[in-house]
Design a protein around this motif. Structure first.
Motif, PDB file in Angstrom:
ATOM      1  N   MET A   1      79.157   1.979  21.580  1.00 30.59           N
ATOM      2  CA  MET A   1      79.115   3.492  21.650  1.00 30.59           C
ATOM      3  C   MET A   1      78.043   4.026  20.367  1.00 30.59           C
ATOM      4  N   ILE A   2      77.490   5.171  20.880  1.00 31.37           N
ATOM      5  CA  ILE A   2      76.344   5.636  19.752  1.00 31.37           C
ATOM      6  C   ILE A   2      76.943   6.810  19.163  1.00 31.37           C
ATOM      7  N   VAL A   3      76.946   7.190  18.042  1.00 30.23           N
ATOM      8  CA  VAL A   3      77.478   8.446  17.495  1.00 30.23           C
ATOM      9  C   VAL A   3      76.301   9.180  16.564  1.00 30.23           C
ATOM     10  N   THR A   4      76.041  10.208  16.974  1.00 31.92           N
ATOM     11  CA  THR A   4      74.911  11.000  16.633  1.00 31.92           C
ATOM     12  C   THR A   4      75.489  11.928  15.164  1.00 31.92           C
ATOM     13  N   PRO A   5      74.192  12.111  14.325  1.00 37.47           N
ATOM     14  CA  PRO A   5      74.679  13.199  13.352  1.00 37.47           C
ATOM     15  C   PRO A   5      74.777  14.552  13.745  1.00 37.47           C
ATOM     16  N   PRO A   6      75.164  15.385  12.631  1.00 30.13           N
ATOM     17  CA  PRO A   6      74.991  16.875  12.834  1.00 30.13           C
ATOM     18  C   PRO A   6      73.514  17.184  13.263  1.00 30.13           C
ATOM     19  N   ALA A   7      73.289  18.268  13.713  1.00 30.55           N
ATOM     20  CA  ALA A   7      71.858  19.154  13.916  1.00 30.55           C
ATOM     21  C   ALA A   7      71.178  18.118  14.513  1.00 30.55           C
ATOM     22  N   PHE A   8      71.627  17.224  15.243  1.00 32.96           N
ATOM     23  CA  PHE A   8      71.028  16.052  15.965  1.00 32.96           C
ATOM     24  C   PHE A   8      69.625  16.533  16.861  1.00 32.96           C
ATOM     25  N   ASP A   9      68.911  15.794  16.579  1.00 34.48           N
ATOM     26  CA  ASP A   9      67.388  16.260  17.171  1.00 34.48           C
ATOM     27  C   ASP A   9      66.733  14.814  17.741  1.00 34.48           C
ATOM     28  N   PRO A  10      66.837  14.618  19.082  1.00 34.16           N
ATOM     29  CA  PRO A  10      66.360  13.382  19.669  1.00 34.16           C
ATOM     30  C   PRO A  10      64.871  13.170  19.610  1.00 34.16           C
ATOM     31  N   ALA A  11      64.197  14.029  18.996  1.00 34.28           N
ATOM     32  CA  ALA A  11      62.745  13.777  18.724  1.00 34.28           C
ATOM     33  C   ALA A  11      62.805  13.035  17.620  1.00 34.28           C
ATOM     34  N   ARG A  12      63.535  12.980  16.739  1.00 28.89           N
ATOM     35  CA  ARG A  12      63.504  12.482  15.350  1.00 28.89           C
ATOM     36  C   ARG A  12      63.741  10.857  15.273  1.00 28.89           C
ATOM     37  N   LYS A  13      63.592  10.284  14.142  1.00 26.85           N
ATOM     38  CA  LYS A  13      63.922   9.017  13.903  1.00 26.85           C
ATOM     39  C   LYS A  13      65.091   8.846  12.872  1.00 26.85           C
ATOM     40  N   TYR A  14      66.148   8.195  13.216  1.00 30.35           N
ATOM     41  CA  TYR A  14      67.256   8.253  12.334  1.00 30.35           C
ATOM     42  C   TYR A  14      67.546   6.789  11.744  1.00 30.35           C
ATOM     43  N   PRO A  15      67.950   6.672  10.349  1.00 32.68           N
ATOM     44  CA  PRO A  15      68.371   5.255   9.918  1.00 32.68           C
ATOM     45  C   PRO A  15      69.721   5.061  10.878  1.00 32.68           C
ATOM     46  N   LEU A  16      69.956   3.672  10.672  1.00 38.09           N
ATOM     47  CA  LEU A  16      71.083   3.216  11.726  1.00 38.09           C
ATOM     48  C   LEU A  16      72.099   2.783  10.653  1.00 38.09           C
ATOM     49  N   MET A  17      73.354   3.048  10.797  1.00 34.98           N
ATOM     50  CA  MET A  17      74.686   2.504  10.269  1.00 34.98           C
ATOM     51  C   MET A  17      75.218   1.502  11.503  1.00 34.98           C
ATOM     52  N   VAL A  18      75.282   0.370  11.490  1.00 40.85           N
ATOM     53  CA  VAL A  18      76.057  -0.478  12.201  1.00 40.85           C
ATOM     54  C   VAL A  18      77.400  -0.817  11.692  1.00 40.85           C
ATOM     55  N   LEU A  19      78.410  -0.198  12.509  1.00 38.72           N
ATOM     56  CA  LEU A  19      79.713  -0.578  11.886  1.00 38.72           C
ATOM     57  C   LEU A  19      80.567  -1.298  12.805  1.00 38.72           C
ATOM     58  N   MET A  20      81.174  -2.313  12.325  1.00 36.42           N
ATOM     59  CA  MET A  20      81.827  -3.396  12.736  1.00 36.42           C
ATOM     60  C   MET A  20      83.362  -3.196  12.813  1.00 36.42           C
ATOM     61  N   HIS A  21      84.075  -3.309  13.708  1.00 42.15           N
ATOM     62  CA  HIS A  21      85.393  -3.117  13.893  1.00 42.15           C
ATOM     63  C   HIS A  21      86.147  -4.222  13.298  1.00 42.15           C
ATOM     64  N   GLY A  22      87.443  -4.028  13.125  1.00 44.38           N
ATOM     65  CA  GLY A  22      88.455  -4.983  12.469  1.00 44.38           C
ATOM     66  C   GLY A  22      89.227  -5.762  13.864  1.00 44.38           C
ATOM     67  N   GLY A  23      90.092  -6.536  13.409  1.00 37.57           N
ATOM     68  CA  GLY A  23      90.904  -7.193  14.435  1.00 37.57           C
ATOM     69  C   GLY A  23      90.852  -8.946  14.201  1.00 37.57           C
ATOM     70  N   PRO A  24      90.161  -9.505  15.217  1.00 37.03           N
ATOM     71  CA  PRO A  24      89.231  -9.123  16.032  1.00 37.03           C
ATOM     72  C   PRO A  24      89.924  -8.414  17.460  1.00 37.03           C
ATOM     73  N   ALA A  25      91.223  -8.703  17.715  1.00 34.61           N
ATOM     74  CA  ALA A  25      92.130  -8.135  18.886  1.00 34.61           C
ATOM     75  C   ALA A  25      92.172  -6.718  18.627  1.00 34.61           C
ATOM     76  N   SER A  26      90.900  -5.931  18.753  1.00 34.85           N
ATOM     77  CA  SER A  26      91.252  -4.567  18.626  1.00 34.85           C
ATOM     78  C   SER A  26      89.746  -4.019  19.292  1.00 34.85           C
ATOM     79  N   SER A  27      89.557  -2.743  19.065  1.00 34.51           N
ATOM     80  CA  SER A  27      88.340  -2.279  19.753  1.00 34.51           C
ATOM     81  C   SER A  27      88.036  -0.835  18.945  1.00 34.51           C
ATOM     82  N   ASN A  28      86.565  -0.223  19.077  1.00 36.43           N
ATOM     83  CA  ASN A  28      86.178   0.614  18.694  1.00 36.43           C
ATOM     84  C   ASN A  28      86.766   1.868  19.804  1.00 36.43           C
ATOM     85  N   THR A  29      87.748   2.619  19.229  1.00 37.33           N
ATOM     86  CA  THR A  29      88.134   3.453  20.208  1.00 37.33           C
ATOM     87  C   THR A  29      87.713   5.005  20.092  1.00 37.33           C
ATOM     88  N   ASP A  30      87.700   5.767  21.204  1.00 35.00           N
ATOM     89  CA  ASP A  30      87.013   7.094  20.906  1.00 35.00           C
ATOM     90  C   ASP A  30      88.279   8.033  20.472  1.00 35.00           C
TER      91      ASP A  30
END
Length: 717
Positions: free
Chosen positions: A459-488
């Motif tokens: 999944m990709i989560v975008t910031p507020p006032a998102f502009d797809p024409a811009r370049k954004y820094p990236l935060m790679v968030l890794m979930h715990g578990g490992p028997a778990s998941s990134n839920t919406d």
């Protein structure tokens, strides 16, 4: 590199009073204050007649003891707005409807109570009445089918068979002049608590005037056996998961006599039945394993429950099973060929159909299944978020379906589901207006095939006032578990949108070992606890850079907590692609984690045997093995009361960083455990994380609320 000190994040809420028309008001940026102060709607508890829903409502506060958790009630047809049922300092828990749909029971500690007791509230009017005086407290009330007695759980002292003996034992311990814990068996700790020698038991409280509660389980040979205990309950405590039989003459429960085997074997449980008058429990069904969520069909002919065997795998999928009642005997699997785990289930009034909530690739879908078993039929697959905590009233002529529904941009609300139209309608709207005022978007989903041929969901989560024409820094968030998941869904610990709010894109990858993708996918992490999942996350970064032009993958930080913290430490040890790393409650040495955590045998299974065996995993997949290669600036955080990933791991990581002269910062939260639960601690945690990211990522926004010193020790201006 010259360090540039930055301040930490404390973004003011945008919006409010404006001269612009209401429809033109700009949406607000999510802040910690907005997120934390959202009211939290509990699971629906529907009256048997289907007319009412009770739920808990948590009204948070930053002030100590300022949070309010009360019970609320709302008609299921939406004919009136919700109203508050209780208004006390202490929270009420485990509300349960009486069979007459007129009274509710719950557990709470009110003025004059030393421990929580069971209270009964008549909806016709009047105050709640305390009905128990158990010297060891009372929790999780269950009404007898005739409504004339309540079953509850309590932790009792060894050898104490009644209330008087337990009261005496408690007084003797309070009078001790020394303070000491004694252990002869493993385990000794759980999450954030030291385990004592009390054991779970079952009590019955008749509701006749002057009646006293009776412990029906402690006098049995089963309860007095070595290693007797209940199953772990969520984040703490134990439960016997009891239920009344349909005729009210028996009680069923789950228990183990293998508690002391935890250091060297799987701990198996049995599903037991016993007379409500007392007597020795017997097994309902013979197969040992893990049991959960037992429920009787309304016609009383079947007992349903979740069950999984426990072999030498890192993960065993729990499936629904059925036992004929009152005969008992071998259980029949109902979802045997269904390669997903049922999260919750409810039974229709005619006892013919089950409705199931099932996690699948970050979402949670609604399925339907005959009580006789078969292939579950998909009813609703929400495009975002999903359903949980499903409930169906037992005494209605037709099926009424209720659940919690939420997503990462929709705080959970109670809904009524219409399976025919495949839609739901809200019964509560506690946070809907607030959610609509925030500048956030549902995650974008994508899949790719890893180097090992596995399909990996992201999944990709975008910031507020998102502009797809811009370049954004990236935060790679890794979930715990490992028997778990990134839920919406919305979370407080690592909220996707709060991290993104400072101007980052957040990437979330469900690596091998995650749940919601079938049993084999979850098991495939065995003997590869860190390297394989980390490689998939790094591949996900590359794939995201190819697919989304607005992501600057060369300008990225990575972070996670618990198993996500383990992965953060592994990234520190094995790659320099990230400009900074954040690790909370992260393991750095598999050996240290095995020896000091609150459980260990499962770690042996994951790593191929005990540490003194011939498995190379213990050394090869410990980040500290590669300490000489550590270079990436790292922020470490830990709770001092964390027994799941004890602070010793964080201190080892810190010592290694300092030894290698890697820019690093250590944050210890004395009152926190595996989770940072205090509101001000949580707010400062996010400030520190945002400050760390802003310090190292190019183009990151300036932040406020610090200062934090630069890693070279200089002060921020």
């Amino acid at each position: 590199m010259k360090m540039i000190a930055r301040f930490l994040l404390s973004v003011a809420m945008v919006g409010g009073i404006s001269s612009m028309p209401a429809f033109a008001q700009p949406k607000q940026v999510l802040t910690h204050e907005t997120l934390w102060m959202m009211k939290r709607v509990g699971a629906p508890v529907v009256s048997p007649d289907g007319r009412w829903v009770i739920y808990s409502l948590n009204e948070p506060s930053y002030e100590k003891d300022g949070a309010i958790i009360d019970l609320w009630i709302v008609p299921t047809d939406g004919s009136a707005v919700p109203r508050r049922l209780t208004q006390t300092k202490a929270a009420e828990s485990d509300p349960a409807w009486a069979p007459d749909s007129r009274r509710i029971a719950f557990s709470t500690k009110r003025e004059g109570d030393d421990l929580a007791q069971i209270y009964v509230l008549d909806l016709a009017g009047g105050d709640a009445k305390r009905v128990t005086s158990a010297p060891t407290g009372a929790a999780r009330p269950l009404w007898r089918p005739d409504g004339q007695a309540i079953l509850f759980e309590s932790l009792v002292y060894p050898g104490a068979m009644d209330a008087a003996a337990n009261k005496q034992a408690a007084e003797e311990r309070k009078a001790r002049k020394f303070n000491m814990r004694v252990y002869e068996h493993f385990p000794i700790r759980y999450w954030n608590e030291w385990i004592d020698d009390r054991r779970p038991s079952l009590w019955i409280q008749p509701l006749a005037e002057g009646a006293t509660a009776r412990d029906i389980l402690s006098p049995t040979k089963l309860a007095q056996a070595e290693g007797f205990g209940g199953s772990a309950q969520g984040d703490g405590g134990t439960t016997l998961a009891p239920a009344w039989s349909p005729d009210g003459k028996e009680v069923i429960f789950t228990a183990t006599t293998e508690r002391w085997n935890a250091a060297f074997a799987r701990v198996n449980f049995g599903l037991y039945r016993m007379s409500a008058e007392g007597g020795e429990p017997t097994l309902v069904t013979p197969t040992p394993g893990e049991y959960g969520d037992p429920k009787f069909t309304p016609d009383g002919k079947s007992l349903l429950f979740k069950f999984n065997t426990q072999g030498e795998e890192v993960y065993d999928l729990a499936r629904l099973h059925r036992v004929s009642w009152p005969a008992g005997g071998a259980a029949t699997p109902l979802t045997g060929a269904f390669d997903r785990e049922v999260d919750s289930f409810a039974i229709t009034p005619d006892s013919r159909t089950l409705y199931l909530t099932v996690p699948d690739a970050s979402l949670e879908n609604l399925y339907r299944l005959p009580v006789s078993g078969g292939t579950p039929e998909l009813v609703i697959a929400p495009k975002i978020g999903g359903y949980s905590a499903i409930d169906i009233p037992s005494d209605t002529k037709s099926t009424q379906l209720f659940a919690s529904y939420g997503s990462s941009v929709n705080p959970a609300e109670i809904v009524r589901i219409d399976p025919g139209t495949k839609r739901h309608s809200n019964i509560t709207n506690v946070n809907t207006a607030l959610a609509a005022s925030i500048d956030w978007s549902s995650p974008q989903h994508f899949w790719f095939t890893s180097d090992k041929g596995r399909r990996i969901h992201n999944m990709i989560v975008t910031p507020p006032a998102f502009d797809p024409a811009r370049k954004y820094p990236l935060m790679v968030l890794m979930h715990g578990g490992p028997a778990s998941s990134n839920t919406d869904q919305i979370g407080l610990r690592w909220n996707y949108h709060l991290l993104a709010s400072a101007g980052y894109v957040v990437l979330l990858t469900d690596y091998t070992g995650s749940t919601g993708y079938g049993e084999a996918f979850s098991r495939a992490i065995k003997l590869d606890p860190l390297r394989g999942p980390a490689e998939e996350i790094n591949q996900a970064v590359d794939e995201a850079g190819k697919r989304f032009a607005f992501i600057d993958t060369a300008n990225a930080c990575a972070g996670g907590a618990s198993y996500g913290g383990h992965l953060a430490n592994w990234m520190e040890a094995t790659t320099t692609r990230y400009k900074c790393i954040v690790s909370h409650a992260g393991e750095v040495d598999l050996l240290t984690q095995w020896a000091t955590s609150d459980f260990n045998y499962g770690r042996e299974i994951a790593s191929g045997g005990p540490p003194w065996g011939d498995s190379k995993v213990w050394r090869d997949q410990s980040p500290i093995t590669y300490g000489k290669d550590w270079k990436t600036p790292m922020l470490l955080t830990a709770g001092e009361r964390d027994f799941r990933v004890p602070m010793s791991n964080t201190l080892e990581t810190w010592s290694t960083l300092q030894r290698m002269q890697v820019p690093s910062r250590l944050l210890i939260f004395p009152d926190a455990w595996h989770w940072i639960t205090k509101p001000e601690d949580s707010r400062q945690f996010y400030r520190e994380v945002q400050g760390w990211l802003a310090h190292y990522l190019e183009g990151a926004p300036a932040v406020k609320g610090g200062p934090i010193p630069a890693p070279d020790g200089s002060k921020a201006p």
